[in-house]
Write an enzyme that holds these catalytic residues in place. Structure first.
Site, PDB file in Angstrom:
ATOM      1  CD  GLU A 109      -3.300  -1.167   1.582  1.00  7.91           C
ATOM      2  OE1 GLU A 109      -3.753  -0.066   1.929  1.00  7.91           O
ATOM      3  OE2 GLU A 109      -3.888  -2.246   1.747  1.00  7.91           O
TER       4      GLU A 109
HETATM    5  N1  CAA Z   1      -6.274  12.073  -4.284  1.00  9.19           N
HETATM    6  C1  CAA Z   1      -6.741  12.551  -5.451  1.00  9.19           C
HETATM    7  N2  CAA Z   1      -5.972  12.706  -6.553  1.00  9.19           N
HETATM    8  C2  CAA Z   1      -4.683  12.373  -6.458  1.00  9.19           C
HETATM    9  C3  CAA Z   1      -4.105  11.880  -5.277  1.00  9.19           C
HETATM   10  C4  CAA Z   1      -4.974  11.739  -4.149  1.00  9.19           C
HETATM   11  N3  CAA Z   1      -4.539  11.254  -2.968  1.00  9.19           N
HETATM   12  N4  CAA Z   1      -2.804  11.639  -5.484  1.00  9.19           N
HETATM   13  C5  CAA Z   1      -2.542  11.977  -6.751  1.00  9.19           C
HETATM   14  N5  CAA Z   1      -3.688  12.413  -7.345  1.00  9.19           N
HETATM   15  C6  CAA Z   1      -3.846  12.927  -8.706  1.00  9.19           C
HETATM   16  C7  CAA Z   1      -2.911  14.096  -8.888  1.00  9.19           C
HETATM   17  O1  CAA Z   1      -3.518  15.315  -8.465  1.00  9.19           O
HETATM   18  C8  CAA Z   1      -2.653  14.091 -10.373  1.00  9.19           C
HETATM   19  O2  CAA Z   1      -3.704  14.744 -11.058  1.00  9.19           O
HETATM   20  P1  CAA Z   1      -3.367  15.970 -12.055  1.00  9.19           P
HETATM   21  O3  CAA Z   1      -2.609  15.314 -13.188  1.00  9.19           O
HETATM   22  O4  CAA Z   1      -4.712  16.474 -12.439  1.00  9.19           O
HETATM   23  O5  CAA Z   1      -2.536  16.938 -11.279  1.00  9.19           O
HETATM   24  C9  CAA Z   1      -2.724  12.622 -10.732  1.00  9.19           C
HETATM   25  O6  CAA Z   1      -3.440  11.964  -9.675  1.00  9.19           O
HETATM   26  C10 CAA Z   1      -1.348  12.006 -10.860  1.00  9.19           C
HETATM   27  O7  CAA Z   1      -0.697  12.219  -9.640  1.00  9.19           O
HETATM   28  P2  CAA Z   1       0.880  12.286  -9.496  1.00  9.19           P
HETATM   29  O8  CAA Z   1       1.469  13.086 -10.598  1.00  9.19           O
HETATM   30  O9  CAA Z   1       1.177  12.669  -8.083  1.00  9.19           O
HETATM   31  O10 CAA Z   1       1.247  10.739  -9.732  1.00  9.19           O
HETATM   32  P3  CAA Z   1       2.635  10.036  -9.672  1.00  9.19           P
HETATM   33  O11 CAA Z   1       2.705   9.120 -10.825  1.00  9.19           O
HETATM   34  O12 CAA Z   1       3.754  11.002  -9.479  1.00  9.19           O
HETATM   35  O13 CAA Z   1       2.483   9.078  -8.393  1.00  9.19           O
HETATM   36  C11 CAA Z   1       2.609   8.318  -6.123  1.00  9.19           C
HETATM   37  C12 CAA Z   1       2.453   9.494  -7.097  1.00  9.19           C
HETATM   38  C13 CAA Z   1       2.260   8.905  -4.782  1.00  9.19           C
HETATM   39  C14 CAA Z   1       4.035   7.749  -6.084  1.00  9.19           C
HETATM   40  C15 CAA Z   1       1.598   7.188  -6.503  1.00  9.19           C
HETATM   41  O14 CAA Z   1       1.901   6.592  -7.718  1.00  9.19           O
HETATM   42  C16 CAA Z   1       1.513   6.110  -5.455  1.00  9.19           C
HETATM   43  O15 CAA Z   1       0.829   6.257  -4.418  1.00  9.19           O
HETATM   44  N6  CAA Z   1       2.185   4.940  -5.696  1.00  9.19           N
HETATM   45  C17 CAA Z   1       2.083   3.796  -4.796  1.00  9.19           C
HETATM   46  C18 CAA Z   1       1.028   2.847  -5.221  1.00  9.19           C
HETATM   47  C19 CAA Z   1       0.617   1.955  -4.121  1.00  9.19           C
HETATM   48  O16 CAA Z   1       0.377   2.348  -2.987  1.00  9.19           O
HETATM   49  N7  CAA Z   1       0.469   0.655  -4.441  1.00  9.19           N
HETATM   50  C20 CAA Z   1      -0.023  -0.285  -3.503  1.00  9.19           C
HETATM   51  C21 CAA Z   1      -0.717  -1.376  -4.197  1.00  9.19           C
HETATM   52  S1  CAA Z   1      -2.164  -1.924  -3.399  1.00  9.19           S
HETATM   53  C22 CAA Z   1      -1.693  -2.973  -2.164  1.00  9.19           C
HETATM   54  O17 CAA Z   1      -0.560  -3.072  -1.791  1.00  9.19           O
HETATM   55  C23 CAA Z   1      -2.826  -3.701  -1.554  1.00  9.19           C
HETATM   56  C24 CAA Z   1      -2.446  -4.968  -0.877  1.00  9.19           C
HETATM   57  O18 CAA Z   1      -2.429  -5.984  -1.493  1.00  9.19           O
HETATM   58  C25 CAA Z   1      -2.204  -4.979   0.566  1.00  9.19           C
END
Ligand code: CAA
Length: 397
Positions: free
Chosen positions: A381
């Protein structure tokens, strides 16, 4: 950001005491963990046996859809209750609690918040109950891919718009509840050129033609949890199974994961406090140099540091939960809770093994398992590095 005592500009006294209802939920979770999860936990870990019976009992307790409204089969509880229950269950068996966490925070939350009425009736209601026709009925969240973990926009799974339906192709990795789930929330590219705006999320049933569950991962920790890769080959997904407007998938994933991170923070908190309680108990029993080891300052310092860090992690978890319950943006606080609680879990469990000495290194004393389980909380996550990205971007906004 630091507005904890204030809601809508009005001062609210800080409340550090749990309500009667919260205490009851905490006790129910503690009793369940002691009576139903502790027996067999070592064997389930060793043989990677999915705790189906325990997850089924959790469903009967209303713990698989804790925050879902009663009209959709949920228990209608708050996020504080969820944190308390997650902590108690994770003290004993994090393989059980991860299944609960994914179903509650990622699957049920996503459907309740963003699903249509039909999707809620058809999927959310049995998922929140954790049962359908008397059988276990849970969900999984499919975002990660072989080459897209932290970099979630780089996924390769595609869903091609064919008019009445989407054609889904690709492979997802590290899927919790991968084999035991009946319903998958699948995040896929619908238009690569649009980047994060070309991503959608679909409700896919495991029984559909073209869905294949891969082999179970042989993991270091949470070994009993059901982690698989899932492949899709020309799977026809009806249009009505897309969640939200076209292009909503990435925002869906980010918003849902923000709540999921509270659950994993609470899991890490539970792993840490479980290890601490075992170390405390052992230090009162074990004698060395003529007295119980708790009387040695070397051990007292460790216990004091463990207790302090755990308390700080608990406060961060409860603050994030409180913000979510009060409609305050909890994106930063859930990442703070997760990064701090997971690093606390890794540190505390390692120290708990140290307090136990040689006994800590063998399975019967449980702390080695908790130490192995702690590691995943820094990875799934969103890794600790991802949490720091989220916090960093938030505070620099
Ligand atoms: N709420 C709403 N919108 C959001 C947001 C949020 N929390 N975070 C980002 N966005 C939006 C941004 O505003 C952006 O929109 P605009 O283009 O209009 O500005 C768009 O989404 C893209 O955002 P970023 O440019 O910030 O995206 P990024 O590619 O740089 O990624 C990151 C940022 C935080 C690294 C994200 O990719 C991330 O959280 N990665 C981790 C994924 C993750 O947690 N995976 C876990 C898998 S699930 C799991 O593990 C479950 C299990 O089995 C236990």
């Amino acid at each position: 950001m630091f507005t904890w005592p204030y809601i809508c500009g009005k001062f609210q006294p800080m409340q550090f005491q749990l309500s009667e209802e919260h205490l009851m939920i905490q006790k129910a979770a503690r009793d369940f963990a002691q009576n139903e999860c502790l027996p067999g936990v070592i064997e389930r870990d060793e043989h990677q046996k999915f705790p189906k019976e325990q997850v089924s009992q959790l469903a009967d307790l209303g713990f698989m859809g804790m925050m879902v409204k009663p009209e959709y089969g949920g228990a209608g509880m708050d996020t504080i209750s969820y944190v308390l229950a997650m902590e108690e269950i994770s003290k004993i068996d994090a393989s059980v609690s991860v299944s609960m966490s994914v179903n509650n925070s990622l699957v049920c939350y996503g459907l309740q918040e963003f699903g249509t009425e039909e999707q809620k009736q058809k999927y959310l209601t049995p998922l929140a109950q954790g049962k359908k026709d008397g059988e276990l009925y849970i969900g999984a969240f499919l975002l990660s891919e072989p080459e897209a973990g932290s970099d979630a926009t780089s996924q390769r799974t595609t869903a091609e718009d064919k008019g009445d339906y989407y054609l889904l192709n690709g492979t997802k990795n590290w899927i919790t509840n991968g084999n035991s789930a009946s319903v998958y929330l699948v995040i896929a590219q619908t238009d690569v050129a649009k980047g994060s705006k070309g991503i959608n999320v679909f409700i896919v049933e495991k029984k559909w033609t073209g869905v294949t569950v891969g082999a179970k991962e042989n993991k270091m920790g949470i070994r009993a949890s059901d982690t698989h890769s899932i492949s899709f080959q020309d799977v026809k997904v009806p249009k009505e199974n897309r969640i939200g407007a076209d292009g909503f998938g990435f925002t869906f994933a980010m918003k849902t994961l923000a709540g999921g991170r509270i659950g994993i923070a609470a899991q890490a908190l539970g792993i840490a406090s479980g290890a601490y309680e075992l170390a405390l108990k052992y230090s009162k029993e074990r004698k060395a140099f003529g007295k119980e080891i708790m009387h040695h300052q070397a051990i007292q310092f460790k216990l004091a540091d463990m207790a302090t860090r755990i308390e700080a992690a608990r406060l961060l978890c409860l603050k994030a939960a409180w913000e979510k319950d009060n409609g305050i943006d909890y994106t930063i606080s859930s990442s703070m809770a997760k990064v701090f609680a997971s690093e606390t879990a890794m540190w505390v469990t390692t120290e708990a093994v140290q307090v136990h000495g040689g006994y800590g290194y063998v399975k019967e004393f449980h702390v080695e398992r908790l130490m192995r389980d702690a590691k995943i909380t820094q990875i799934y996550e969103g890794t600790s590095e991802v949490q720091r990205i989220v916090i960093g971007r938030g505070i620099l906004k």
